[in-house]
Every structure is written in structure tokens, then in C-alpha cells.
Design a protein around this motif. Structure first.
Motif, mmCIF file in Angstrom:
data_model
loop_
_atom_site.group_PDB
_atom_site.id
_atom_site.type_symbol
_atom_site.label_atom_id
_atom_site.label_comp_id
_atom_site.label_asym_id
_atom_site.label_seq_id
_atom_site.Cartn_x
_atom_site.Cartn_y
_atom_site.Cartn_z
ATOM 1 N N GLY A 1 5.600 -0.019 1.192
ATOM 2 C CA GLY A 1 6.990 -0.268 0.818
ATOM 3 C C GLY A 1 7.075 -1.232 -0.358
ATOM 4 N N GLN A 2 8.281 -1.396 -0.865
ATOM 5 C CA GLN A 2 8.501 -2.282 -2.014
ATOM 6 C C GLN A 2 8.050 -3.706 -1.685
ATOM 7 O OE1 GLN A 2 12.441 -3.914 -3.018
ATOM 8 N NE2 GLN A 2 12.245 -2.773 -4.939
ATOM 9 N N THR A 3 7.383 -4.339 -2.659
ATOM 10 C CA THR A 3 6.933 -5.717 -2.489
ATOM 11 C C THR A 3 7.627 -6.631 -3.491
ATOM 12 O OG1 THR A 3 5.128 -5.573 -4.083
ATOM 13 C CG2 THR A 3 4.626 -4.926 -1.788
ATOM 14 N N LEU B 1 13.944 -4.411 1.404
ATOM 15 C CA LEU B 1 13.971 -2.975 1.140
ATOM 16 C C LEU B 1 12.649 -2.340 1.577
ATOM 17 C CD1 LEU B 1 15.153 -0.357 0.045
ATOM 18 C CD2 LEU B 1 14.365 -1.066 -2.243
ATOM 19 N N GLY B 2 11.529 -2.990 1.279
ATOM 20 C CA GLY B 2 10.219 -2.473 1.668
ATOM 21 C C GLY B 2 10.087 -2.322 3.176
ATOM 22 N N ILE B 3 10.630 -3.267 3.910
ATOM 23 C CA ILE B 3 10.616 -3.194 5.378
ATOM 24 C C ILE B 3 11.469 -2.024 5.844
ATOM 25 C CG2 ILE B 3 11.325 -4.385 7.496
ATOM 26 C CD1 ILE B 3 10.584 -7.042 5.972
ATOM 27 N N LYS B 4 12.640 -1.856 5.236
ATOM 28 C CA LYS B 4 13.513 -0.725 5.589
ATOM 29 C C LYS B 4 12.837 0.601 5.257
ATOM 30 C CE LYS B 4 17.833 -3.239 5.177
ATOM 31 N NZ LYS B 4 19.037 -3.488 4.397
ATOM 32 N N GLN B 5 12.124 0.662 4.122
ATOM 33 C CA GLN B 5 11.413 1.883 3.749
ATOM 34 C C GLN B 5 10.352 2.235 4.798
ATOM 35 O OE1 GLN B 5 10.141 0.470 -0.092
ATOM 36 N NE2 GLN B 5 11.689 1.708 -1.178
ATOM 37 N N ALA B 6 9.647 1.226 5.290
ATOM 38 C CA ALA B 6 8.629 1.459 6.325
ATOM 39 C C ALA B 6 9.281 1.954 7.614
ATOM 40 C CB ALA B 6 7.843 0.174 6.581
ATOM 41 N N ARG C 1 10.523 6.373 11.395
ATOM 42 C CA ARG C 1 11.537 7.211 12.032
ATOM 43 C C ARG C 1 11.311 8.698 11.708
ATOM 44 N NH1 ARG C 1 16.148 5.400 9.747
ATOM 45 N NH2 ARG C 1 15.597 3.352 10.528
ATOM 46 N N TYR C 2 10.927 8.971 10.471
ATOM 47 C CA TYR C 2 10.645 10.357 10.069
ATOM 48 C C TYR C 2 9.539 10.960 10.937
ATOM 49 C CZ TYR C 2 8.894 14.312 7.419
ATOM 50 O OH TYR C 2 8.469 15.564 7.058
ATOM 51 N N PHE C 3 8.444 10.232 11.088
ATOM 52 C CA PHE C 3 7.334 10.738 11.896
ATOM 53 C C PHE C 3 7.738 10.886 13.361
ATOM 54 C CE2 PHE C 3 4.781 8.843 8.337
ATOM 55 C CZ PHE C 3 4.312 10.051 7.840
ATOM 56 N N ASP C 4 8.493 9.925 13.871
ATOM 57 C CA ASP C 4 8.969 10.013 15.266
ATOM 58 C C ASP C 4 9.914 11.200 15.447
ATOM 59 O OD1 ASP C 4 7.526 7.808 16.103
ATOM 60 O OD2 ASP C 4 9.229 6.423 15.948
ATOM 61 N N ALA D 1 0.148 -3.023 2.937
ATOM 62 C CA ALA D 1 -0.152 -1.720 3.551
ATOM 63 C C ALA D 1 -0.084 -1.811 5.068
ATOM 64 C CB ALA D 1 -1.535 -1.247 3.105
ATOM 65 N N CYS D 2 -0.649 -2.848 5.635
ATOM 66 C CA CYS D 2 -0.624 -3.005 7.104
ATOM 67 C C CYS D 2 0.808 -3.162 7.605
ATOM 68 C CB CYS D 2 -1.455 -4.205 7.525
ATOM 69 S SG CYS D 2 -3.227 -3.994 7.284
ATOM 70 N N ASP D 3 1.625 -3.911 6.892
ATOM 71 C CA ASP D 3 3.009 -4.105 7.313
ATOM 72 C C ASP D 3 3.806 -2.801 7.216
ATOM 73 O OD1 ASP D 3 2.470 -6.738 7.822
ATOM 74 O OD2 ASP D 3 3.546 -7.526 6.071
ATOM 75 N N THR D 4 3.496 -1.997 6.212
ATOM 76 C CA THR D 4 4.184 -0.720 6.078
ATOM 77 C C THR D 4 3.782 0.203 7.211
ATOM 78 O OG1 THR D 4 4.302 -0.918 3.668
ATOM 79 C CG2 THR D 4 4.576 1.279 4.584
#
Length: 65
Positions: A11-13, A32-37, A42-45, A62-65
Motif C-alpha cells: 500500500g501507499q507509504t 490510505l495505504g492501510i485502507k488499500q490493504a 476484502r477482495y480475497f475474502d 509489505a508485511c503490513d500490507t
């Protein structure tokens, strides 16, 4: 046998916002990066997508995303 490969960027950093090159340096995700993750998760779920294998960088972004 069909295999599907999913590629995903972090996500955005903070460095993205400041137009800085990250490379091996690490910077935290922005709100925003957190929301993107969360949207990606949600998409995968929602699509009931599961993984046999998952590989990621050890960088914080990367780990946080």
C-alpha cells in the motif's frame, strides 16, 4: 492443472507521498495505504480466494500490507 498467480504491491507509504525512493529503506504505510490493504483483503475474502503458498518481502510496508 490450473494455477493462478496474484501479484500485489504494498500500500501507499510515507515515502511514496514524499516522492522518495525507498529501496532498502522502509517507511510506514499511510492511512490510505492501510485502507488499500484492507480493500485487498476484502477482495480475497469476498471472492473466497485462498492460497496454497504466499511469499512476501520482510519489509515493514509489505508485511503490513
Amino acid at each position: 492443472m490450473k494455477k493462478t498467480l496474484y501479484l500485489m504491491r504494498h500500500g501507499q507509504t510515507l515515502f511514496n507521498v514524499e516522492h522518495k525512493i525507498q529501496g532498502w529503506c522502509d517507511s510506514p504505510l499511510t492511512e490510505l495505504g492501510i485502507k488499500q490493504a484492507e480493500i485487498a483483503a476484502r477482495y480475497f475474502d469476498d471472492n473466497k480466494i485462498t492460497f496454497d503458498h504466499c511469499y512476501a518481502s520482510t519489509s515493514e510496508r509489505a508485511c503490513d500490507t
